[in-house]
Scaffold this active site. Structure first.
Site, PDB file in Angstrom:
ATOM      1  N   ARG A  62      -9.169  -1.165 -14.134  1.00 55.99           N
ATOM      2  CA  ARG A  62      -9.033  -2.472 -13.472  1.00 55.99           C
ATOM      3  C   ARG A  62     -10.181  -2.630 -12.454  1.00 55.99           C
ATOM      4  NH1 ARG A  62      -3.135  -1.305 -14.140  1.00 55.99           N
ATOM      5  NH2 ARG A  62      -2.190  -3.183 -14.999  1.00 55.99           N
ATOM      6  N   ARG A 107       5.625 -13.079 -12.922  1.00 59.22           N
ATOM      7  CA  ARG A 107       5.768 -11.629 -12.794  1.00 59.22           C
ATOM      8  C   ARG A 107       5.893 -11.161 -11.350  1.00 59.22           C
ATOM      9  NH1 ARG A 107      -0.116  -9.259 -14.781  1.00 59.22           N
ATOM     10  NH2 ARG A 107       0.408  -7.429 -13.594  1.00 59.22           N
ATOM     11  N   CYS A 143      -2.032  -2.055 -23.180  1.00 57.19           N
ATOM     12  CA  CYS A 143      -2.324  -1.482 -21.866  1.00 57.19           C
ATOM     13  C   CYS A 143      -1.410  -2.047 -20.785  1.00 57.19           C
ATOM     14  CB  CYS A 143      -3.791  -1.678 -21.484  1.00 57.19           C
ATOM     15  SG  CYS A 143      -4.265  -3.398 -21.336  1.00 57.19           S
ATOM     16  N   ARG A 177     -12.434  -3.118 -17.855  1.00 58.38           N
ATOM     17  CA  ARG A 177     -12.069  -4.537 -17.937  1.00 58.38           C
ATOM     18  C   ARG A 177     -12.894  -5.288 -16.908  1.00 58.38           C
ATOM     19  NH1 ARG A 177      -6.108  -6.459 -16.630  1.00 58.38           N
ATOM     20  NH2 ARG A 177      -6.612  -5.896 -14.495  1.00 58.38           N
ATOM     21  N   ASN A 185       2.027  -7.307 -19.537  1.00 59.47           N
ATOM     22  CA  ASN A 185       2.527  -7.835 -18.256  1.00 59.47           C
ATOM     23  C   ASN A 185       2.317  -9.350 -18.201  1.00 59.47           C
ATOM     24  OD1 ASN A 185       2.667  -5.096 -17.757  1.00 59.47           O
ATOM     25  ND2 ASN A 185       0.840  -5.055 -16.485  1.00 59.47           N
ATOM     26  N   ASP A 186       1.089  -9.761 -18.489  1.00 59.70           N
ATOM     27  CA  ASP A 186       0.823 -11.201 -18.474  1.00 59.70           C
ATOM     28  C   ASP A 186       1.352 -11.880 -19.735  1.00 59.70           C
ATOM     29  OD1 ASP A 186      -0.351 -11.970 -16.008  1.00 59.70           O
ATOM     30  OD2 ASP A 186      -2.089 -10.756 -16.529  1.00 59.70           O
ATOM     31  N   HIS A 219       0.829  -1.208   0.000  1.00 59.71           N
ATOM     32  CA  HIS A 219       0.000   0.000   0.000  1.00 59.71           C
ATOM     33  C   HIS A 219       0.853   1.243   0.000  1.00 59.71           C
ATOM     34  CE1 HIS A 219      -3.189  -2.784   1.452  1.00 59.71           C
ATOM     35  NE2 HIS A 219      -3.809  -2.109   0.519  1.00 59.71           N
TER      36      HIS A 219
HETATM   37  C1  PEP Z   1      -1.376  -6.978 -18.310  1.00 55.96           C
HETATM   38  O1  PEP Z   1      -1.375  -8.163 -17.970  1.00 55.96           O
HETATM   39  O2  PEP Z   1      -0.519  -6.473 -19.044  1.00 55.96           O
HETATM   40  C2  PEP Z   1      -2.407  -6.058 -17.790  1.00 55.96           C
HETATM   41  C3  PEP Z   1      -2.517  -4.833 -18.240  1.00 55.96           C
HETATM   42  O3  PEP Z   1      -3.227  -6.504 -16.811  1.00 55.96           O
HETATM   43  P1  PEP Z   1      -2.782  -6.690 -15.289  1.00 55.96           P
HETATM   44  O4  PEP Z   1      -1.442  -6.042 -15.108  1.00 55.96           O
HETATM   45  O5  PEP Z   1      -3.841  -6.027 -14.480  1.00 55.96           O
HETATM   46  O6  PEP Z   1      -2.744  -8.161 -15.131  1.00 55.96           O
HETATM   47 MG    MG Z   2      -3.129  -9.060 -17.061  1.00 51.37          MG
END
Ligand code: PEP
Ligand code: MG
Length: 539
Positions: A294, A463, A500, A330, A452-453, A187
């Site tokens: 999100r 990650r 994104c 999302r 990211n994923d 946080h």
């Molecule tokens: C991603 O996975 O790139 C993404 C934008 O979603 P999150 O980071 O919330 O998993």
């Molecule tokens: Mg993701």
């Protein structure tokens, strides 16, 4: 003296350190005679703590938005928790010790349990239980609770900051934050970034009480901390700060302008947000829309499933704040690192590859349909799009669209207003989705690449695991090829494709993304203007 921690919130700062100790460590055991009287003292202090936390919740809600204040409901729940209360009462009864000591012992034990959990969300609760207990102890001791607002601006330092402390910090009087422990997901880091307070975490045992009152300079980007800096070191940091202020001022020239290269290639710059308040930040930072809301944070910060009306209020507020600009909501992306207790999800061996995101929505259609109803109803108040996370197969989109059609049919029957043309797009964040993006493009209204994923699954690098950082190559050809495939499939089908994930803000790749044909980049609000400047300066 120089120290290096992990910079989690950019910016340089200098000032005197105010070290906040931990009340928990200094609670002496005072023997007592009357157990019932001591238990009654504990319960009176517990009630007073709950009242104080309620007041903080109201102040936080006014200052930072309702989502942030929901954390304090967690604090109030902890005070009500039967295990917690029984633990304190049984320590008082069995050890014949004062309530202060029993609370402190319980707090340490509970926080230890939380901190040993695998899930980062649950680990973060360790700070909460300490925070709540510290308040109870201070009430028992007749002390005023630690004031979060200081007369003079200071650099706050401590083991880690509890949410109630960080959320109430005033950026005018808090120059920066330094912590012994913490993680980028804590946080402290999240609030600091949101409020633009530079922060360095993970300084380890070097940081302690002895730093209190010392002058210090910090760089929240590099993680550099200089205690008792020399005049030369101060000069260096002052130059850095002046350069930073100047570069922020220079960015103003780009406000309101399109993100367009010198050769006329235009890209849309959207913002990633997690709550209503961030939407205001998106506007302040010149976002052309919201490319990723999100929505799971509504669930993460709730004690129970947020109702349709609660969700509607949040989506409507964001849509209205954005004044007709696109808001891509999302749908629920919980599971993996984002666990919500009341979902009662099974414990999984590989949660990142487990029951998460759309997979939960498709197996619990009633939860999904409640969210879809709220999103559709919010579409009457702004420009809204729906985005499905973690898609891997065509049937998942088809099934989700079937459920969306059922929701629309019910709204039609009731005569409830909504935008009939709400687009339904998908995230491209599994390698499968990128590889079959030509097929998925037949069913999706747009693509947004979650790098990211996508990176995690393509390179097989967790990650959450810091030890793997050196194995993450941002411009890995496999990732770039998958992005290229997705963009090309989207364009062949006549739909747009954005990014994104965090890679969207990576300026070393912007030219490449434009070359590939990416239509939109959605980044954190403070990253928008710097990215726009970079794009405008590209040939
Ligand atoms: C991603 O996975 O790139 C993404 C934008 O979603 P999150 O980071 O919330 O998993
Ligand atoms: Mg993701």
């Amino acid at each position: 003296m120089n120290f290096t921690g992990k910079g989690v919130s950019r910016g340089v700062a200098m000032g005197r350190i105010h070290y906040i100790g931990q009340a928990m460590d200094i609670v002496e055991n005072e023997p007592i005679e009357n157990v019932e009287h001591e238990i009654a003292r504990f319960n009176i202090a517990r009630a007073e703590a709950a009242k104080q936390i309620g007041e903080i919740a109201v102040r936080t809600s006014n200052k930072l938005g309702k989502e942030k204040s929901l954390l304090f409901e967690v604090h109030q729940m902890m005070l009500e928790d039967l295990d917690y209360r029984e633990s304190v009462e049984s320590i008082i009864a069995s050890e014949l010790c004062c309530a202060e000591h029993a609370v402190s012992e319980t707090a340490k034990e509970f926080s230890q349990v939380f901190s040993e959990m695998d899930d980062p969300y649950m680990q973060a609760r360790a700070a909460d239980v300490l925070d709540v207990s510290r308040r109870v102890v201070e009430i028992l001791q007749g002390k005023q609770h630690q004031q979060s607002f200081f007369a003079q601006p200071v650099i706050l330092a401590g083991q880690d900051f509890a949410p109630s402390e960080t959320a109430l910090l005033d950026p005018k009087t808090t120059l920066a934050l330094l912590t012994v422990g913490g993680s980028a997901n804590s946080h402290t880091a999240i609030f600091a970034r949101t409020m633009g307070i530079p922060a360095v975490i993970g300084l380890g045992s070097a940081l302690g009480e002895s730093w209190d009152g010392h002058f210090c300079v910090i760089d929240g980007e590099t993680g550099e901390v200089i205690l008792d800096p020399t005049p030369e070191e101060i000069e260096v940091i002052e130059k850095k700060r002046a350069a930073q202020i100047e570069s922020i001022q220079r960015l103003e020239a780009f406000r309101g302008k399109p993100a367009q290269t010198k050769s006329g290639r235009r890209v849309e710059l959207f913002a990633n947000v997690g709550n209503v308040r961030d939407a205001a930040l998106a506007m302040q930072n010149d976002a052309e829309g919201i490319g990723l809301f999100r929505s799971e944070f509504l669930y993460l910060e709730s004690r129970d499933y947020p109702t349709e009306d609660e969700q509607l209020q949040a989506y409507k507020a964001v849509a209205e704040t954005m004044q007709g600009r696109m808001v891509v909501i999302r749908t629920l992306d919980i599971g993996a690192d984002k666990q919500v207790k009341y979902f009662n999800l099974p414990v999984e061996e590989n949660p990142a590859m487990g029951l998460r995101a759309l997979r939960i929505c498709l197996t619990r259609p009633e939860v999904f349909k409640t969210q879809l109803r709220a999103i559709y109803r919010a579409s009457a108040f702004g420009r809204v799009a729906i985005m499905l996370p973690m898609v891997a197969s065509l049937w998942e989109i088809q099934k989700a669209k079937e459920l969306a059609a059922e929701v629309r049919a019910a709204l039609d029957e009731e005569g409830t207003a909504y935008d009939k043309a709400v687009p339904i797009g998908i995230m491209i964040e599994t390698p499968a989705a990128a590889v079959i993006s030509d097929i998925l493009a037949q069913e999706a209204d747009f693509f947004s690449i979650g790098t990211n994923d996508l990176t995690q699954y393509t390179l097989a690098v967790d990650r959450q695991n810091q030890a793997l950082e050196s194995f993450v190559q941002k411009d890995h050809p496999a990732i770039l090829r998958l992005i290229e495939t997705a963009v090309s499939s989207a364009h062949k089908a006549g739909i747009w494709c954005g990014i994104c994930g965090e890679l969207g803000a990576e300026q070393s790749l912007t030219a490449k993304f434009l070359e590939i044909g990416v239509d939109e980049l959605s980044v954190t609000p403070p990253a928008i203007l710097p990215l726009k400047k970079h794009i405008c300066e590209l040939d």
